[in-house]
Design a protein around this motif. Structure first.
Motif, PDB file in Angstrom:
ATOM      1  N   LEU A 179      42.775  31.044  16.551  1.00 19.53           N
ATOM      2  CA  LEU A 179      43.485  29.608  15.267  1.00 19.53           C
ATOM      3  C   LEU A 179      42.214  30.502  13.515  1.00 19.53           C
ATOM      4  CD1 LEU A 179      43.772  26.433  14.122  1.00 19.53           C
ATOM      5  CD2 LEU A 179      41.708  25.965  14.411  1.00 19.53           C
ATOM      6  N   SER A 180      41.230  31.176  13.506  1.00 14.27           N
ATOM      7  CA  SER A 180      41.108  32.390  12.324  1.00 14.27           C
ATOM      8  C   SER A 180      41.924  32.887  12.475  1.00 14.27           C
ATOM      9  CB  SER A 180      39.441  32.571  12.943  1.00 14.27           C
ATOM     10  OG  SER A 180      38.813  33.339  11.700  1.00 14.27           O
ATOM     11  N   TRP A 235      45.040  32.311  10.737  1.00 20.54           N
ATOM     12  CA  TRP A 235      44.244  31.509   8.878  1.00 20.54           C
ATOM     13  C   TRP A 235      44.645  32.526   7.968  1.00 20.54           C
ATOM     14  CZ3 TRP A 235      40.511  27.386  10.474  1.00 20.54           C
ATOM     15  CH2 TRP A 235      40.811  26.111  10.162  1.00 20.54           C
ATOM     16  N   GLU A 236      44.038  33.668   9.206  1.00 22.95           N
ATOM     17  CA  GLU A 236      43.843  34.736   8.374  1.00 22.95           C
ATOM     18  C   GLU A 236      45.701  35.551   7.684  1.00 22.95           C
ATOM     19  OE1 GLU A 236      41.425  38.257   9.597  1.00 22.95           O
ATOM     20  OE2 GLU A 236      39.607  37.169  10.455  1.00 22.95           O
ATOM     21  N   LYS A 237      46.463  35.679   8.403  1.00 17.62           N
ATOM     22  CA  LYS A 237      47.369  36.236   8.862  1.00 17.62           C
ATOM     23  C   LYS A 237      48.338  35.321   7.638  1.00 17.62           C
ATOM     24  CE  LYS A 237      49.100  37.851  12.960  1.00 17.62           C
ATOM     25  NZ  LYS A 237      49.486  37.554  14.287  1.00 17.62           N
ATOM     26  N   GLN A 238      47.825  33.809   6.852  1.00 19.80           N
ATOM     27  CA  GLN A 238      48.688  33.285   6.582  1.00 19.80           C
ATOM     28  C   GLN A 238      47.955  32.620   5.002  1.00 19.80           C
ATOM     29  OE1 GLN A 238      48.859  29.055   7.861  1.00 19.80           O
ATOM     30  NE2 GLN A 238      50.510  30.449   9.104  1.00 19.80           N
ATOM     31  N   GLY A 239      46.592  34.128   4.745  1.00 20.64           N
ATOM     32  CA  GLY A 239      45.860  34.537   3.761  1.00 20.64           C
ATOM     33  C   GLY A 239      45.071  32.757   3.577  1.00 20.64           C
ATOM     34  N   ARG A 298      62.559  16.363  19.753  1.00 16.20           N
ATOM     35  CA  ARG A 298      61.388  16.722  20.873  1.00 16.20           C
ATOM     36  C   ARG A 298      60.302  17.157  19.707  1.00 16.20           C
ATOM     37  NH1 ARG A 298      64.664  18.479  25.996  1.00 16.20           N
ATOM     38  NH2 ARG A 298      67.068  17.098  26.406  1.00 16.20           N
ATOM     39  N   PRO A 299      58.809  16.844  20.649  1.00 21.53           N
ATOM     40  CA  PRO A 299      58.105  17.367  19.700  1.00 21.53           C
ATOM     41  C   PRO A 299      57.714  18.821  20.592  1.00 21.53           C
ATOM     42  CG  PRO A 299      57.542  16.019  22.172  1.00 21.53           C
ATOM     43  CD  PRO A 299      59.380  15.729  21.619  1.00 21.53           C
ATOM     44  N   ALA A 300      57.526  19.436  19.566  1.00 18.54           N
ATOM     45  CA  ALA A 300      57.521  21.073  19.802  1.00 18.54           C
ATOM     46  C   ALA A 300      56.280  21.610  20.590  1.00 18.54           C
ATOM     47  CB  ALA A 300      56.580  22.214  18.393  1.00 18.54           C
ATOM     48  N   GLN A 301      56.776  22.442  21.566  1.00 15.53           N
ATOM     49  CA  GLN A 301      55.752  22.893  22.343  1.00 15.53           C
ATOM     50  C   GLN A 301      54.668  23.247  21.559  1.00 15.53           C
ATOM     51  OE1 GLN A 301      55.684  23.878  26.293  1.00 15.53           O
ATOM     52  NE2 GLN A 301      57.615  22.193  26.004  1.00 15.53           N
ATOM     53  N   VAL A 302      52.949  22.829  21.687  1.00 22.29           N
ATOM     54  CA  VAL A 302      52.026  23.472  21.135  1.00 22.29           C
ATOM     55  C   VAL A 302      51.148  24.837  21.828  1.00 22.29           C
ATOM     56  CG1 VAL A 302      49.963  23.032  20.149  1.00 22.29           C
ATOM     57  CG2 VAL A 302      52.091  21.442  19.829  1.00 22.29           C
ATOM     58  N   LYS A 303      51.110  25.542  21.577  1.00 20.67           N
ATOM     59  CA  LYS A 303      49.984  26.410  22.113  1.00 20.67           C
ATOM     60  C   LYS A 303      48.726  26.225  22.072  1.00 20.67           C
ATOM     61  CE  LYS A 303      51.966  31.305  23.339  1.00 20.67           C
ATOM     62  NZ  LYS A 303      51.794  32.952  22.888  1.00 20.67           N
TER      63      LYS A 303
END
Length: 93
Positions: free
Chosen positions: A83-84, A87-91, A71-76
């Protein structure tokens, strides 16, 4: 006038596969109609049937499956700020 068959709390609990304390909760909340006779709670077959009818729920539409069976994931929803931050958390710059 015929007297309806009245069930004790334990009998109602057994029929619904619930604990007697849950039946008392339903009675106290007013969700389960009942008779109070000499301090004892009794529920007629008709009252139990009406209660069950009132709790009936239709199943909603199924989430379509992908061709691989998942099943497709539920996207927040991510706004620009979230979003920024993600991205910061992931470097990622």
């Amino acid at each position: 006038m015929t007297t309806p068959h009245l069930l004790r709390v334990a009998e109602v609990a057994e029929r619904l596969s619930l604990s007697p304390s849950k039946i008392y909760e339903l009675v106290e909340s007013g969700a389960l109609p009942h008779h109070k006779i000499g301090g004892s709670i009794r529920v007629s077959e008709e009252q139990l049937a009406r209660y069950l009818e009132s709790t009936s729920r239709e199943r909603g539409p199924a989430i379509p499956r992908r061709t691989n069976g998942t099943r497709p994931a539920q996207v927040k929803h991510l706004n620009a700020e979230r979003l920024s931050q993600a991205w910061e958390k992931q470097g990622i710059d």
